[in-house]
Structures are given as structure tokens and as C-alpha cells.
Design a protein around this motif. Sequence first.
Motif, PDB file in Angstrom:
ATOM      1  N   THR A 185       0.853  -1.195   0.000  1.00 13.16           N
ATOM      2  CA  THR A 185       0.000   0.000   0.000  1.00 13.16           C
ATOM      3  C   THR A 185       0.887   1.243   0.000  1.00 13.16           C
ATOM      4  OG1 THR A 185      -1.704  -1.180   1.232  1.00 13.16           O
ATOM      5  CG2 THR A 185      -1.825   1.221   1.234  1.00 13.16           C
ATOM      6  N   GLU A 186       0.509   2.255  -0.766  1.00 17.45           N
ATOM      7  CA  GLU A 186       1.371   3.435  -0.879  1.00 17.45           C
ATOM      8  C   GLU A 186       0.614   4.709  -0.543  1.00 17.45           C
ATOM      9  OE1 GLU A 186       2.709   2.967  -4.889  1.00 17.45           O
ATOM     10  OE2 GLU A 186       0.950   3.959  -5.744  1.00 17.45           O
ATOM     11  N   ALA A 187       1.374   5.669  -0.007  1.00 18.05           N
ATOM     12  CA  ALA A 187       0.860   7.012   0.274  1.00 18.05           C
ATOM     13  C   ALA A 187       1.800   7.988  -0.422  1.00 18.05           C
ATOM     14  CB  ALA A 187       0.804   7.272   1.766  1.00 18.05           C
ATOM     15  N   VAL A 188       1.333   8.589  -1.503  1.00 20.11           N
ATOM     16  CA  VAL A 188       2.156   9.474  -2.333  1.00 20.11           C
ATOM     17  C   VAL A 188       1.759  10.924  -2.067  1.00 20.11           C
ATOM     18  CG1 VAL A 188       2.807  10.084  -4.690  1.00 20.11           C
ATOM     19  CG2 VAL A 188       2.348   7.689  -4.098  1.00 20.11           C
ATOM     20  N   LEU A 189       2.739  11.760  -1.805  1.00 23.54           N
ATOM     21  CA  LEU A 189       2.448  13.164  -1.516  1.00 23.54           C
ATOM     22  C   LEU A 189       2.150  13.934  -2.798  1.00 23.54           C
ATOM     23  CD1 LEU A 189       2.309  15.383   0.667  1.00 23.54           C
ATOM     24  CD2 LEU A 189       4.691  15.911   0.106  1.00 23.54           C
ATOM     25  N   ASP A 190       0.996  14.597  -2.817  1.00 24.41           N
ATOM     26  CA  ASP A 190       0.646  15.544  -3.873  1.00 24.41           C
ATOM     27  C   ASP A 190       0.993  16.932  -3.324  1.00 24.41           C
ATOM     28  OD1 ASP A 190      -0.524  17.342  -5.613  1.00 24.41           O
ATOM     29  OD2 ASP A 190      -2.332  16.150  -5.922  1.00 24.41           O
ATOM     30  N   VAL A 191       2.124  17.474  -3.755  1.00 22.05           N
ATOM     31  CA  VAL A 191       2.612  18.736  -3.203  1.00 22.05           C
ATOM     32  C   VAL A 191       1.651  19.878  -3.489  1.00 22.05           C
ATOM     33  CG1 VAL A 191       4.514  20.398  -3.245  1.00 22.05           C
ATOM     34  CG2 VAL A 191       4.997  17.952  -3.390  1.00 22.05           C
ATOM     35  N   GLU A 195      -1.656  17.008   0.075  1.00 19.35           N
ATOM     36  CA  GLU A 195      -2.377  15.815   0.508  1.00 19.35           C
ATOM     37  C   GLU A 195      -1.570  14.555   0.186  1.00 19.35           C
ATOM     38  OE1 GLU A 195      -7.087  16.858  -0.160  1.00 19.35           O
ATOM     39  OE2 GLU A 195      -5.834  16.507  -1.942  1.00 19.35           O
ATOM     40  N   TRP A 196      -1.855  13.531   0.955  1.00 20.10           N
ATOM     41  CA  TRP A 196      -1.379  12.192   0.641  1.00 20.10           C
ATOM     42  C   TRP A 196      -2.448  11.488  -0.187  1.00 20.10           C
ATOM     43  CZ3 TRP A 196       3.533  11.400   1.764  1.00 20.10           C
ATOM     44  CH2 TRP A 196       4.112  12.042   2.871  1.00 20.10           C
ATOM     45  N   VAL A 197      -2.005  10.744  -1.160  1.00 20.79           N
ATOM     46  CA  VAL A 197      -2.916   9.927  -1.947  1.00 20.79           C
ATOM     47  C   VAL A 197      -2.639   8.464  -1.597  1.00 20.79           C
ATOM     48  CG1 VAL A 197      -3.715   9.284  -4.250  1.00 20.79           C
ATOM     49  CG2 VAL A 197      -2.917  11.626  -3.808  1.00 20.79           C
ATOM     50  N   VAL A 198      -3.569   7.889  -0.850  1.00 23.06           N
ATOM     51  CA  VAL A 198      -3.414   6.508  -0.366  1.00 23.06           C
ATOM     52  C   VAL A 198      -4.057   5.566  -1.373  1.00 23.06           C
ATOM     53  CG1 VAL A 198      -3.890   4.894   1.509  1.00 23.06           C
ATOM     54  CG2 VAL A 198      -3.436   7.320   2.004  1.00 23.06           C
ATOM     55  N   HIS A 199      -3.277   4.563  -1.807  1.00 18.63           N
ATOM     56  CA  HIS A 199      -3.759   3.722  -2.912  1.00 18.63           C
ATOM     57  C   HIS A 199      -3.306   2.282  -2.717  1.00 18.63           C
ATOM     58  CE1 HIS A 199      -5.212   2.793  -6.901  1.00 18.63           C
ATOM     59  NE2 HIS A 199      -4.032   2.324  -7.266  1.00 18.63           N
ATOM     60  N   THR A 200      -4.190   1.363  -3.121  1.00 27.41           N
ATOM     61  CA  THR A 200      -3.871  -0.067  -3.147  1.00 27.41           C
ATOM     62  C   THR A 200      -3.448  -0.411  -4.569  1.00 27.41           C
ATOM     63  OG1 THR A 200      -5.544  -0.493  -1.441  1.00 27.41           O
ATOM     64  CG2 THR A 200      -4.767  -2.382  -2.715  1.00 27.41           C
ATOM     65  N   PRO A 201      -2.157  -0.642  -4.811  1.00 24.68           N
ATOM     66  CA  PRO A 201      -1.677  -0.780  -6.191  1.00 24.68           C
ATOM     67  C   PRO A 201      -2.064  -2.087  -6.874  1.00 24.68           C
ATOM     68  CG  PRO A 201       0.124  -1.125  -4.655  1.00 24.68           C
ATOM     69  CD  PRO A 201      -1.050  -0.682  -3.840  1.00 24.68           C
ATOM     70  N   GLU A 202      -2.338  -3.138  -6.103  1.00 25.19           N
ATOM     71  CA  GLU A 202      -2.749  -4.416  -6.697  1.00 25.19           C
ATOM     72  C   GLU A 202      -3.539  -5.193  -5.664  1.00 25.19           C
ATOM     73  OE1 GLU A 202      -0.066  -7.861  -6.205  1.00 25.19           O
ATOM     74  OE2 GLU A 202       1.499  -6.417  -6.798  1.00 25.19           O
ATOM     75  N   GLU A 203      -4.174  -6.283  -6.103  1.00 21.57           N
ATOM     76  CA  GLU A 203      -5.043  -7.042  -5.202  1.00 21.57           C
ATOM     77  C   GLU A 203      -4.292  -7.594  -3.999  1.00 21.57           C
ATOM     78  OE1 GLU A 203      -6.975 -10.018  -7.507  1.00 21.57           O
ATOM     79  OE2 GLU A 203      -8.431  -8.629  -8.391  1.00 21.57           O
ATOM     80  N   GLY A 204      -3.039  -7.973  -4.190  1.00 24.11           N
ATOM     81  CA  GLY A 204      -2.259  -8.515  -3.077  1.00 24.11           C
ATOM     82  C   GLY A 204      -2.018  -7.517  -1.966  1.00 24.11           C
ATOM     83  N   ALA A 205      -2.233  -6.217  -2.242  1.00 23.14           N
ATOM     84  CA  ALA A 205      -2.010  -5.180  -1.237  1.00 23.14           C
ATOM     85  C   ALA A 205      -3.283  -4.800  -0.492  1.00 23.14           C
ATOM     86  CB  ALA A 205      -1.423  -3.943  -1.909  1.00 23.14           C
ATOM     87  N   ILE A 206      -4.402  -5.457  -0.772  1.00 20.20           N
ATOM     88  CA  ILE A 206      -5.629  -5.187  -0.017  1.00 20.20           C
ATOM     89  C   ILE A 206      -5.391  -5.492   1.460  1.00 20.20           C
ATOM     90  CG2 ILE A 206      -8.007  -5.953   0.360  1.00 20.20           C
ATOM     91  CD1 ILE A 206      -8.214  -6.460  -2.652  1.00 20.20           C
ATOM     92  N   LYS A 207      -5.740  -4.556   2.313  1.00 23.17           N
ATOM     93  CA  LYS A 207      -5.603  -4.767   3.750  1.00 23.17           C
ATOM     94  C   LYS A 207      -6.560  -5.875   4.183  1.00 23.17           C
ATOM     95  CE  LYS A 207      -2.542  -1.533   4.480  1.00 23.17           C
ATOM     96  NZ  LYS A 207      -1.169  -1.858   4.927  1.00 23.17           N
ATOM     97  N   TRP A 208      -6.051  -6.844   4.941  1.00 21.74           N
ATOM     98  CA  TRP A 208      -6.810  -8.072   5.202  1.00 21.74           C
ATOM     99  C   TRP A 208      -6.849  -8.392   6.693  1.00 21.74           C
ATOM    100  CZ3 TRP A 208      -9.170  -9.939   0.950  1.00 21.74           C
ATOM    101  CH2 TRP A 208      -9.858 -11.162   1.066  1.00 21.74           C
ATOM    102  N   TRP A 209      -7.952  -8.974   7.131  1.00 16.12           N
ATOM    103  CA  TRP A 209      -8.156  -9.341   8.533  1.00 16.12           C
ATOM    104  C   TRP A 209      -8.137  -8.124   9.450  1.00 16.12           C
ATOM    105  CZ3 TRP A 209     -10.511 -13.530   8.632  1.00 16.12           C
ATOM    106  CH2 TRP A 209     -10.064 -14.705   8.032  1.00 16.12           C
ATOM    107  N   ILE A 210      -8.603  -6.998   8.997  1.00 11.71           N
ATOM    108  CA  ILE A 210      -8.521  -5.773   9.790  1.00 11.71           C
ATOM    109  C   ILE A 210      -9.685  -5.713  10.776  1.00 11.71           C
ATOM    110  CG2 ILE A 210      -8.294  -3.279   9.719  1.00 11.71           C
ATOM    111  CD1 ILE A 210      -6.046  -4.930   8.315  1.00 11.71           C
TER     112      ILE A 210
END
Length: 686
Positions: A185-191, A195-210
Amino acid sequence: MASADGIVGPKQMGGNEPQLSMAPCAAATSSTRPRSATKSLPRFDPGVMETYLDDMRDMRARVNELFRQHPELLPNVEEGLSKEEHRDLVRRALKVILQAGYSPLEMLARDPRKYFYLGECLSMVDLSLMVKSGVQYSLWGGSVLNLGSEAHRRRYFDDIAQFRLPGCFAMTELKHGSNVAALQTEAVLDVLSDEWVVHTPEEGAIKWWIGNAAEDGRAATVFARLKVPDPNGGSKLVDHGVHAFVVPLRDPNGNLLRGVEIRDCGYKVGLNGVDNGAIRFTHVRIPRVNLLDRFASVDKSGRYSSPLTSQARRFAATLGELTGGRVGLTAGSVGVLKGAVTIAVRYAALRQQFGPPDCPEVAILDYQSTQLRLMPLLATCYGLHFARGLLVDKYVDMKRTREPKLVEEVHALSAGLKAYTTGYTQSALSTCREACGGHGYAAVNRLGALRSDHDIFQTFEGDNTVLLQQVSAMLLKEYRQQFSGAPLTASYHYLRSALLGALPNNPLVTHDTEPRHLRDPAFLAKALEYRTARMLFTLSLRLRKHGPKLGSFHAWNKCLDHVLSLARAYVESVIYKTFLRAVAGCVDPECRRSLKAMSDLFALRLIEGDMMFRNDEYIAPAKAKAISRLVVALCSELRGQALNLVDAFAIPDHILRAPIGLGGNGGAGPQPDIYREYLAAAGFEV
């Protein structure tokens, strides 16, 4: 064939089989007293032992009374609650705790001993409730408090504390759990927008068992890769590794926010009162100040700064602040172990089975096989109780002093004790179920539910296999620092120094079979220290041998079983030394005798079960046999005080909720009619 209790009686074995060796019938005046002709430990008052074990028992009594007043909040395993019904029950129970004046987040921030104690109290109420509370306060609240700034604390503390802002701890991903550094999972700064842009780049990065995500969570601490524009004008983003961000999930009405997708993880093996969910982020925008910035900050221009000089140190510091979760799981696991052992011991002391010819049946706890099953569990339960106290005290000191060496020690100790305690408890739950025979299989007696609910304790907050490796890595680091640049003979001296007067081939030690010697704490402590030192020394040699040829990763993997065994040996040595201090600190002589017997049994059982002592000629064959005989004798002695020892845990019947584990009075008088309660639980009129 065997009976429902797993005991084979004389009449079932065949006419030529040996009979049980029991005292004459006339000596068997009570079904709860041992009938074998062995000496017994002096009786003690369970209330005195309880006082010694528990200096916060008034708080436990108040919590237990709270659930006596609200029996509707205690889950009934026979009702077959749906996950939605169980979640609602847990949610209501948590709110009742808050309304009663308990503030887990306040405790965590100001008096962690009370926080961990509350968790242990809740463990036998409902493990889903304990875990739900842990997610809200230790994980979600604790991450904000420990990883954020004072501004974050002011903004979020009160709402988290009062459950007005239910939250999540979004670390684990579908493809990554223990390897946190590899999260995607990534948080990229939009200067431009700050703001931070929080993104799930692929299915394997889905947060699980939360936990808290499927239904309640309105915000989450999300662990993501912090990426900023290259300050040198390059086209690629600069990845500063995994950091923590506060990300809103739902509005006050419970509606998902734009870009947030959450799915229910569904039914689990246990803990269905916890609403675990999976989260996918699609370019979710959050303010720059939502970075939890205790260890690193980013200004409006995108400039990254940190008081820690390397990504590895920042990552270690971040994870180091999360050790409280492991401490909490250790406390909760000890609470479950106390409950399970209480049920099994009380049942075994009352359940009648077979007996000498023409004599009444005897309690199954009078069988040597049952004693060898349950008495070591009881002894280890006491040892883990004291070790848990050591861990909590060190954690409190660490939070107060922030002393680097203590931080490192607590990290290793929490990893080792969490792994050892949860693994041991899970195994013990199966042993207790089996010791209770067919009645242990009844859902109403809770051992099955506890086993299912507790199982995941071995995995979350760090998989046990991974945590044990961290312990061994710490030991190897200290070992190498001690002998850096020294010749091999220096490390041989280290091994010898761990032995002192207990060297192999020393006939005074190797062949001594006297109980006085075998029960000498100096011998037992030194033997366990020798085992740890020997395993550390040989592991270092093996890694040194395989490293140049295989590389460090494959050398470690080739020695992995050795690595795990070393960690367990070290933790067991720590538990025993802590147990010894507890024995020495007990002023009541009768209680101290029972504590001493349990500490002896704990250590002797470990020595008996490890072939290394015989392979190294540390213990001669005759001495090994004497140890086995002494283990049997100690189990028999402890049988006489077993009911008092579990009564000292002071778990009331309405919290234990197992008909076969109803409380008694230590065998001093009439015992509860477990079968009457059991029949009533099954629906019979009695």
C-alpha cells in the motif's frame, strides 16, 4: 476399550492385566483426596495464595460483578450466535464497560498495568470482547498515541477513548503479514494539494483481517509506503519505506467514504464477535498532517526529515512502539490458560472412574496418567503468570524511562513470551479437553470454544515462528558483540562460564540422584542456563560454517529448527528464574511449599524431555531415571493441593461458565453437583 474419559479401567484390560495400585478402601474417605500412598503438601488457604498472586484483585472482582449484573452480555455458545449477533453483543459489552467508568485508553496511557490486567479479566468473559477492546485501544488508539504527535493526541484521544471514533489497525495485507517492510500500500504526496494519496496498487495489497473494519471502523491507522517527489528533480518518486497514516473510512452515519471499499472477511474459526474486514483504497486523499509523524515528518514542499538516520532505524522504532499488543496477548493467553486448567482440574477431581476390586470408584485425578497430564500444566500456568508480571513491569519501566537497552530487552522478551505463552496455551487447551473426556467435547463446557477463539493468538501481533526468530537473533547479536574479534577459544570459555559447577563429566553433578540435589534451584537454574548457552554456541558455529557457502539467508534457513529451539530454551530459562523469585517472595510457608513444588516440576519436566542433557553426558542414565521418578512424585504431591491451586485463580462460576468446572472449596467439604448443573444446561428438569 477406553471410556469417555480416556481412562482404561482394570475390568476393561483383561483378567491378567495389573490392577491400579491404590490405598485400601477405608482410606478413601473423600472422592477429592488422592488415594495413592504418597506424601502430600501442607494445605494452604486459597485466599492467601490469591492475595499473593494478585495485587489488583479488587478490580477483577468489580469487573466480574459487572457481568454478574449483565448476564445478557455473556455469549452462550449453545445459542449458535451469528457473527452479526455476536458482534452486537461485544459492542454492547464494550459500551457497558465504558459506562461503568473504565477507560482502557486512559489506562494504556497512564497506567498500563491496569490496562493489561483488564484484558486478562476479559479473556474468560469473551475473547472476542478482549480482542475488540485491544483493537480499539491498544492498536488503533495506541498507534495514534505512540506514533503520532501531541496534536494527534489532542485531536483523537477523547473520541477513541469513548468509542465515539471506532478505529482499525490496517497493517496486514493479503500477501504480506509478518514481513511488514514489504507492504505494498502506498501514500504518495501531492505537493500541489498538500495531501497524501493513499492507494492499493494491486489485489495482493488489499488490507486483510482488519479488526473493526467490517462494521464499526470510521478511521484507521494505515501502514503504507511513504513516497515523495525526488528533491533533486528526478522523475521517480523517493520511497522512504513504511509509515503510519490516519485514514478516514466512514462518515458519522456509517457510509463508506469516496475511494474506500470494505468487505466482510466472513466467518472465522473463532472470534466471530470481532468484525474483521478487508479494505481497498482507490486514490483516497487525506491531509498531509495525517501522517503520524513522531519518527519522521514531511513539510509542504515535500522535504522528508527524521531524527533517525536510517530507514532501518525508523522502521525498528515504529515497530518497537507497538510491543504493547504482544504484552496484551500474553496477559490474555495466561487468563485463558488459568480458566482451562481450572475446568480440567476441578472436573478430574470430581469425576469418578473405576477403582480397586470391591471398592468405590476413584477420581480420575488419582490416576497417575491424569496427574502427569494436568499437574505440569498447572505448574506452567503459575510460571507464566509470574513471567507475565515480569513482562508488564518491564514494559511499564520502558515506557517511563525510554532507556534504549530496556527497549531492546522488552522487544525480545515480549516477542518470546507472546510466542511461548500462546503456543503453550493452545496445546494445553487440547490437553484439558482430552483430560475431560467426552464431557470436554460439549460446547457448554467451553474448552472447544476457547480453543477455537484462542488459536489465532499464535498468529496475530506477530506469527510465533517469526517472533521466536527475533529472540534468537537478539541472543546471537549479544553473543557476537561479546566475542567480536576474539578467537574461537574465547567463545568456548563463554560456554564453560555458563556451567560453573555443573560441567558435563563432573561425577558429583552428573550422577547425583538425591532429591535434595534434583530439587536444588541452583542445579535446575544452571541446567537450563547450560542448555541455552550450549544451543547458542552450537548455533553460532553452524551459521559460521554454512554462511560463506550458502549465504546468510540460506544458512539461517538451514538452521531454523535450531533457531526456534534456542528461543524456546531461553524463554523457559527466563520463566524458571522468574518463578524462583516468586517462590522466594512468598512469606506464607504453606503457599511457598506448593509454589516451590510447582517450580521444581516445571524445570524437571523440561530437563526430562530434552535429550541434549543425556547426549552431552550432563545427566547420567541413573540420574535421568531419578528425575522421571521425581516428576511422578511431584505430580502426586501437587494433586493433593490442585483444587486449592486453581481456586486461587478466583474465577467465579458465572465467568467460567462451564458446568463441569464449577467451583468448590478445595476438597474441604461438600463439592458442587456438576452433573446436576450439566443436566440443567442440557435442558433436563432436575
